[in-house]
Enzyme design. Structure first.
Site, mmCIF file in Angstrom:
data_model
loop_
_atom_site.group_PDB
_atom_site.id
_atom_site.type_symbol
_atom_site.label_atom_id
_atom_site.label_comp_id
_atom_site.label_asym_id
_atom_site.label_seq_id
_atom_site.Cartn_x
_atom_site.Cartn_y
_atom_site.Cartn_z
ATOM 1 N N ASP A 49 -5.610 3.937 3.221
ATOM 2 C CA ASP A 49 -6.009 3.984 1.822
ATOM 3 C C ASP A 49 -5.004 3.122 1.061
ATOM 4 O OD1 ASP A 49 -7.264 4.611 -0.552
ATOM 5 O OD2 ASP A 49 -7.291 6.771 -0.191
ATOM 6 N N TRP A 50 -5.351 2.749 -0.152
ATOM 7 C CA TRP A 50 -4.554 1.769 -0.899
ATOM 8 C C TRP A 50 -3.156 2.323 -1.188
ATOM 9 C CZ3 TRP A 50 -8.408 -0.123 1.043
ATOM 10 C CH2 TRP A 50 -8.949 -1.367 0.727
#
Length: 781
Positions: free
Chosen positions: A280-281
């Site tokens: 995920d970012w």
């Protein structure tokens, strides 16, 4: 002589150019030569360009760039780095699960009509219990992703509804892993049928937004295997998504993106996943540990990760063989993308056609929770409706954050009723619209990232006076309740899960006035998560749960209210009678350790800990097993017609490898409709504590005319009988008597038949993985 010199010079230039071209041609080329051959030729620095994204940069915010080549699509979530030397392209990735999300739309984007369809949110789609319909949505969604030249969509999100306050529950499907996993598989298969990649997320147990980057979730191996991993396992095995996104949180002391147990042992070795794994970012802390775990791609990528990985390879901390594997995982998927194939995308989508699919899917998925004295459908042609509630005039199409969609429009119920031929109280409508317009002018939107992570609050409910409620002038009252949530924040009990005082006052005023005139009062719930319905359900005659229905929401709600569509949705998540009845209520969202807080590129991070002491008793598994009566149980939903269940038959009274069950559903009412039949299994008492029943299959009938019947068939496998025995690291089916229970909900069981298993079976052996470091005092029956 001069001519000869020029000739020699020309020849030299030609020779030099030819040599350069020849040298370029000598490099293996992506899409033509074997991937292993390309990786073998790469330098360490070139390999790291494959495993770390380009960086995160939107207007007004730059968090570090690893590459400055122009993006193919502006303002989407992220891109990989191109390596022209080998013909490796930059791949584009966009959020989100309910439609394409861009960080911003320029004036030119709007003029070019680069909008996206806002589909019904995940919880609403799952409420259809109709995988064929969900796949159809996926196909249309995939067409749109392809039309805009996007290689990967960052969805679906499939995390379990552990607690009703979860801020992103609207993105997710259900409290049950079978409903969640099969719904996810359907939409992934639909999306990927168009040659674009789906990214199943957030792997695993991203069940809260509070401290999501730092919370250590302490979960037993059995609860992980049976609940929180099971939905991913079902979806991945049935659809083979191109990508898996690891989650932000830690599990039993290790970040998921840094967990070899999770990403390699379970996902790849046990489940056979062949795609790529991305973070995920800004997820995780240690880029080298992520590489070692098998987390192939770090997104969005930053220079410090590049430096760390290069140094780790050179000093021997990270083997180049592991880096090679990560690179190969990414390139094996990349070769199938639109960009790699040179697809000339039109940059224009069929928004009109997709809007109709969105409308149909929303209407087919809505749930009728109450319908006293046949208050619905509103059968009077051209009836006058008094519509109360802010969001009756301002639809909540979907949630906030990365789950938001750049849609062209959103149809409110006010518009939908008008489109359906109903009249509305014009004075009342004008009062609401003026109030909302004034509030918006006084509360402008925040800067981009702030608005994504902490949206401007909605206007408080408009305060009615007695003159606003004209029961004499309308045939029916609709009370509209709206709720929203999203990325970055969980919901609260006061004024969110529970009604606000203004909402309570509105309901009391409207109900009293209309009931005094013997006129019906209908509640419509346009919500992203479960709310307390006990505060008002006895004050209204009907309740329609619309969840967050996408851009065509107002039309879809009107389709159901009018009877154009007979509601056939069923709850995929329990509505408790009180929040305190939820088994995780005491431990959600855990405890914080502020003295250990740190600051990073994504802000302040507070270490936290959440213990899943409820174990496997999530949702109906708890409510049924411990005999706690909910407001509305899992699987519940009414129709404008009635159905009977008959002829439950099993293929055998003894289980031998597999067993089939069949049941006949008959429409015994007066209008056409569809029914969802649910098959639950009760296991014998064995070595393990088990829920009283668990969902093992479901099927939805076709549209049955009055008097028409359909026989539905279910297959029960050996794995369906098994529970996870931690001490034996195995799924084991206990010998003894089982009961097949078929019904209209988890409580409304219509027919029961037993069968027996002669001796216990070890169905599957697994590896020791994700073991908690602390003892957990788990809930038991």
């Amino acid at each position: 002589m001069k001519k000869l010199s020029l000739g020699i010079a020309a020849a030299a230039i030609f020779l030099a150019g030819s040599q350069a071209s020849f040298a370029q041609e000598k490099e293996p080329q992506f899409g033509k030569d074997p991937i292993k051959e390309i990786v073998k030729k790469m330098t360490v620095e070139e390999k790291v360009k494959v495993v770390v994204g380009k960086g995160f940069s939107v207007p007004g915010l730059n968090m570090g760039a690893n590459d400055n080549t122009p993006d193919k699509q502006a303002a989407i979530s992220g891109h990989t780095i191109p390596i022209p030397k080998y013909g490796i392209p930059s791949i584009g990735m966009a959020d989100g699960p309910a439609g394409i999300h861009r960080f911003m739309m320029s004036a030119k984007d709007s003029a070019d009509n680069l909008f996206s369809t806002a589909w019904p949110v995940g919880t609403l789609l799952a409420s259809s219990w109709d995988t064929a319909m969900v796949r159809k949505v996926g196909v249309a969604f995939g067409e749109e992703i392809k039309a805009y030249g996007i290689d990967f969509i960052l969805g679906p999100g499939v995390n379990i509804h552990r607690n009703p306050l979860g801020g992103r529950n609207f993105e997710y499907y259900s409290e049950d892993p079978l409903v969640s996993g099969t719904t996810a598989a359907a939409i992934i298969n639909g999306i990927q049928s168009q040659g674009v990649g789906a990214t199943i997320k957030h792997f695993v147990a991203n069940n809260q937004e509070t401290d999501r980057n730092s919370v250590n979730e302490i979960i037993s191996e059995r609860a992980l295997r049976e609940i929180y991993l099971k939905n991913f396992e079902i979806a991945i095995k049935r659809s083979q998504p191109w990508a898996v996104m690891s989650s932000y949180n830690l599990i039993n002391g290790t970040y998921t993106s840094e967990s070899h147990d999770l990403i390699t042992t379970i996902l790849r070795d046990e489940w056979g996943f062949k795609g790529l794994v991305m973070t995920d970012w800004f997820g995780g802390k240690d880029a080298v540990a992520q590489m070692k775990a098998g987390n192939d791609l770090l997104m969005p990528g930053n220079p410090s990760q590049v430096k760390a990985i290069v140094e780790a390879v050179k000093n021997g901390q990270l083997s180049e063989a592991q880096l090679d594997k990560n690179v190969e995982d990414i390139l094996r998927v990349t070769v199938h993308t639109l960009t790699a194939k040179g697809y000339d995308y039109p940059n224009k989508a069929d928004l009109k056609g997709h809007a109709q699919i969105s409308r149909n899917a929303a209407a087919e998925s809505m749930i009728l929770l109450k319908n006293s004295a046949n208050a619905l459908p509103i059968s009077k042609a051209g009836a006058t409706v008094a519509l109360f509630g802010n969001h009756g005039y301002d639809l909540i199409a979907g949630g906030t954050g990365s789950g938001d969609v750049n849609k062209l429009y959103a149809i409110s119920l006010d518009e939908g009723l008008s489109n359906a031929g109903y009249k509305t109280d014009g004075d009342l409508a004008q009062s609401y619209k003026s109030y909302l317009k004034d509030y918006a002018a006084k509360h402008p939107k925040k800067p981009l990232l702030q608005e994504i992570m902490n949206p401007t609050p909605f206007a408080p409910e408009y305060k009615l006076d007695e003159s606003s409620i004209k029961a004499d002038a309308s045939d029916v009252a609709i009370i509209y309740i709206g709720r929203n949530a999203g990325e970055g924040n969980d919901r609260k009990v006061p004024n969110d899960y529970q009604l606000t005082d203004l909402e309570k006052g509105m309901i009391a005023q409207v109900s009293d006035a209309f009931h005094a005139k013997h006129k019906p009062v209908i509640a419509v719930l346009n919500i992203g998560g479960v709310i307390d319905v006990t505060a008002f359900r006895d004050k209204v005659d009907a309740i329609l749960l619309a969840w967050q229905p996408g851009e065509e929401g107002g039309n879809a709600i009107a389709d159901v209210l009018s009877g154009k569509v007979n509601p056939s949705g069923k709850l995929a998540t329990t509505f408790p009678a009180a929040y305190s009845d939820v088994p995780s209520a005491k431990s959600f969202p855990g405890k914080e350790f502020p003295e250990k807080a740190t600051t990073s590129v994504i802000g302040r991070s507070v270490p936290a800990e959440a213990t899943y002491s409820e174990g496997i008793y999530v949702g109906y598994r708890y409510f049924n097993s411990f005999k706690v009566k909910p407001a509305y149980e899992f699987g519940y939903g009414l129709s404008y017609t009635n159905f009977s269940y008959s002829n439950l038959a099993l293929s055998s009274a003894m289980f031998n490898g597999k067993l089939t069950a069949s049941v006949t559903i008959t429409n015994t009412g007066k209008v056409a409709g569809r029914e969802v039949a649910q098959l639950y299994l009760t296991a014998p008492k064995g070595q393990l504590d088990k829920p009283s029943e668990e969902l093992k299959g479901f099927a939805k009938t076709k549209l049955l005319q009055p008097g028409e019947s359909q026989t539905l068939t279910f297959t029960i496998s050996t794995k369906d009988l098994a529970s996870f025995n931690t001490s034996q690291l195995a799924w084991i089916a206990d010998a003894g008597k089982y009961e097949v229970k078929v019904g209209a909900s988890s409580e409304d069981i219509k027919l029961v038949k037993p069968f027996s298993l002669a001796k216990s079976i070890t169905v599957e052996k697994v590896h020791k993985a994700l073991a908690p470091q602390l003892a957990i005092d788990e809930l038991k029956r």
